[in-house]
Design an enzyme around this catalytic site. Sequence first.
Site, PDB file in Angstrom:
ATOM      1  N   ASP A 201      13.178  29.149  -7.882  1.00 62.93           N
ATOM      2  CA  ASP A 201      13.731  27.839  -8.438  1.00 62.93           C
ATOM      3  C   ASP A 201      15.099  27.617  -7.587  1.00 62.93           C
ATOM      4  O   ASP A 201      15.801  28.587  -7.937  1.00 62.93           O
ATOM      5  CB  ASP A 201      13.674  27.921 -10.236  1.00 62.93           C
ATOM      6  CG  ASP A 201      14.153  27.269 -10.915  1.00 62.93           C
ATOM      7  OD1 ASP A 201      13.790  26.062 -11.332  1.00 62.93           O
ATOM      8  OD2 ASP A 201      15.682  26.760 -10.572  1.00 62.93           O
ATOM      9  N   ASN A 209      22.296  17.007  -9.543  1.00 64.49           N
ATOM     10  CA  ASN A 209      21.822  15.797  -9.166  1.00 64.49           C
ATOM     11  C   ASN A 209      23.078  15.055 -10.114  1.00 64.49           C
ATOM     12  O   ASN A 209      23.275  14.158  -9.498  1.00 64.49           O
ATOM     13  CB  ASN A 209      20.473  16.283 -10.752  1.00 64.49           C
ATOM     14  CG  ASN A 209      19.082  15.814  -9.319  1.00 64.49           C
ATOM     15  OD1 ASN A 209      19.360  15.158  -8.371  1.00 64.49           O
ATOM     16  ND2 ASN A 209      18.292  16.475 -10.140  1.00 64.49           N
ATOM     17  N   ASP A 218      16.959  14.913  -3.875  1.00 63.34           N
ATOM     18  CA  ASP A 218      15.496  15.053  -3.047  1.00 63.34           C
ATOM     19  C   ASP A 218      15.100  15.496  -2.074  1.00 63.34           C
ATOM     20  O   ASP A 218      14.907  16.409  -1.618  1.00 63.34           O
ATOM     21  CB  ASP A 218      15.277  13.041  -3.328  1.00 63.34           C
ATOM     22  CG  ASP A 218      14.535  13.093  -4.673  1.00 63.34           C
ATOM     23  OD1 ASP A 218      14.612  13.559  -5.938  1.00 63.34           O
ATOM     24  OD2 ASP A 218      14.100  11.333  -4.610  1.00 63.34           O
ATOM     25  N   GLU A 244      12.165  21.666  -9.829  1.00 61.40           N
ATOM     26  CA  GLU A 244      12.859  22.428  -8.390  1.00 61.40           C
ATOM     27  C   GLU A 244      11.853  23.778  -8.836  1.00 61.40           C
ATOM     28  O   GLU A 244      12.558  24.397  -8.179  1.00 61.40           O
ATOM     29  CB  GLU A 244      14.433  21.885  -8.537  1.00 61.40           C
ATOM     30  CG  GLU A 244      15.250  23.122  -9.312  1.00 61.40           C
ATOM     31  CD  GLU A 244      14.897  22.534 -10.763  1.00 61.40           C
ATOM     32  OE1 GLU A 244      15.670  22.349 -11.745  1.00 61.40           O
ATOM     33  OE2 GLU A 244      13.989  20.737 -11.017  1.00 61.40           O
TER      34      GLU A 244
END
Length: 340
Positions: A201, A209, A218, A244
Amino acid sequence: MNISILIFGKNYFIATLPDQIRYATAFSVEVMDNLNQAVSRIQTTPPDIILVQASLDGSMELCTWLKDQTKLSWIYCILFEDRSQQLADRNKGWHRELEMSAAALKQGADAYIWHLIEEKTDHSLAELNANHGLIFAQLTVGLRKAQKYRDLIRANDMLSAIALADSLTELNNRRALEWDLPRQIQRARTQKTSLSLIILDVDHFKKVNDTHGHLAGDRILQILCQRLRHNLRCQDTAFRYGGEEFVILLANTSDDEALLVARRLNRVVSDEPFALNNKLAINITISLGTASLRSEDDEQGESLLYRADQCLLQAKTSGRNRVIDSNYLSHASHLKAVSS
């Protein structure tokens, strides 16, 4: 288009077929006269078209068997009527000819052709030419059916690839993992080989973000997946599990080997910043959990995934940017139980 034709008949029957079939170069032709061998051949390497000599022992059994094979329903079966009694009955009237044709089609043939032989003096040249024309017309139908089947297979393969792929990272998706994990577990148990799994992760991904925007997030995931692919063996398979979070299946890999792989992936991610453009590079770390297949694990792999996920959770709660394997977690749980 490489078309294959299987002829179920004797040599004297083959000799009466048009030269364009016997000496064809546009497709491959194989001849058999044993029912068991023909069935075995069809099961292992299905032909596109089958020509069947009706008078040969096992011919009707072959047509009936083929009709019952759902996965082979695309094979076009042409039955050539050369039995003396049937040829004689044909002269009893057109209604009798129709009855015989219907019976042959019900038994499994896709086409039913009266086999007229040049040596028979009672057949005119016009009849023979018409008969050959019918044979080639039915072959054309079979070829068209084979082409449509192959087009369908290609389309299905493309749709399957799209359905099992993650469009952003170009890795396999969670649906693909749910399909592949049980297969790999079964293979490992059958071949008595090891199988390990890594769940990883991205640390503090929400912050990326929130700070730089979802497009930057992304791009981070795309670069991460490139690094993962470049540092895995060809037999290892990576999946985007969600958001993620990623899962990696490691075939023929023990506990200790999986731990080494996870530590290497941790280093290749954290050692070099993720350059999004000429002006922006972001330092990224990942947390990883590993687990290996055990005899008590279920066939779907849910318990194996759960153990790896618990290790990932421990890696994140203990500081992130680290690897926790299931052996360490078991040992820590044992020490905690003993101390209490």
